[in-house]
Design a protein around this motif. Sequence first.
Motif, PDB file in Angstrom:
ATOM      1  N   MET A   1      -7.747  -2.268  -1.597  1.00 52.50           N
ATOM      2  CA  MET A   1      -6.723  -1.416  -0.993  1.00 52.50           C
ATOM      3  C   MET A   1      -6.986   0.053  -1.311  1.00 52.50           C
ATOM      4  O   MET A   1      -6.945   0.912  -0.424  1.00 52.50           O
TER       5      MET A   1
ATOM      6  N   VAL B   1      -0.062  -5.972   1.589  1.00 51.66           N
ATOM      7  CA  VAL B   1      -1.489  -6.240   1.784  1.00 51.66           C
ATOM      8  C   VAL B   1      -1.957  -7.486   1.037  1.00 51.66           C
ATOM      9  O   VAL B   1      -3.018  -8.034   1.341  1.00 51.66           O
TER      10      VAL B   1
ATOM     11  N   ASN C   1       0.828  -1.209   0.000  1.00 58.59           N
ATOM     12  CA  ASN C   1       0.000   0.000   0.000  1.00 58.59           C
ATOM     13  C   ASN C   1       0.861   1.258   0.000  1.00 58.59           C
ATOM     14  O   ASN C   1       2.097   1.191  -0.087  1.00 58.59           O
TER      15      ASN C   1
END
Length: 202
Positions: free
Chosen positions: A180, A153, A147
């Motif tokens: 995300m 992530v 991210n």
Amino acid sequence: MKKIFLALLPIVFATSVAFISPLDPLPIGASIPNTDKKMKDVAGMEVSFKDAMNTKGLLVMFSCNTCPVVHAYQSRTIEVCNYARSKDIGVILLNSNEGSRDNGDSFSDMKDYAGEQHYNWPYVVDENSVMANAFGATRTPECFLFNAEGKLVYHGVIDDNQNGPDEVTRKHLRIAMDEMLQGKDVAVKTTRSVGCTIKRMR
């Protein structure tokens, strides 16, 4: 007794080698390793993860020129990398096949392959598989999505079918990007990579 012990040593050694644990993959939530380390790009520049990072994150993909699974995923690799870049997520592909530099994965081969595929992102040499070891990457293709804060992530495959795009039922990586970017928790954080093994030097 000594003879028996010595005779058993090769068996014990072989057993221990057979059960050596694979590299542990980078855990979800971990930071990008070695962010400042420069790697040689096919365009002739030296590029680091920090250089490749964009405002919304970074997609790191371990790939190569020679794996049939990479070839099967090639159109989807280009599609998902272009999608990432359109969303201000940086992209960088690494070739960690140090053990097959003389068999289709040389720097020259990488330049030719990147040109044929019209890559618009860095494709770099991971010398001595240093980054593959840091990430715990074992396959090609294998994806790591970070991210904007540089935290992992998602780790795994592009989608759920290596055979072809027409048989895909879930685009894991693209969905992870969308979640995300929307500030959501990524629902499926890890999937099992299914490509060829990274050819490390022994």
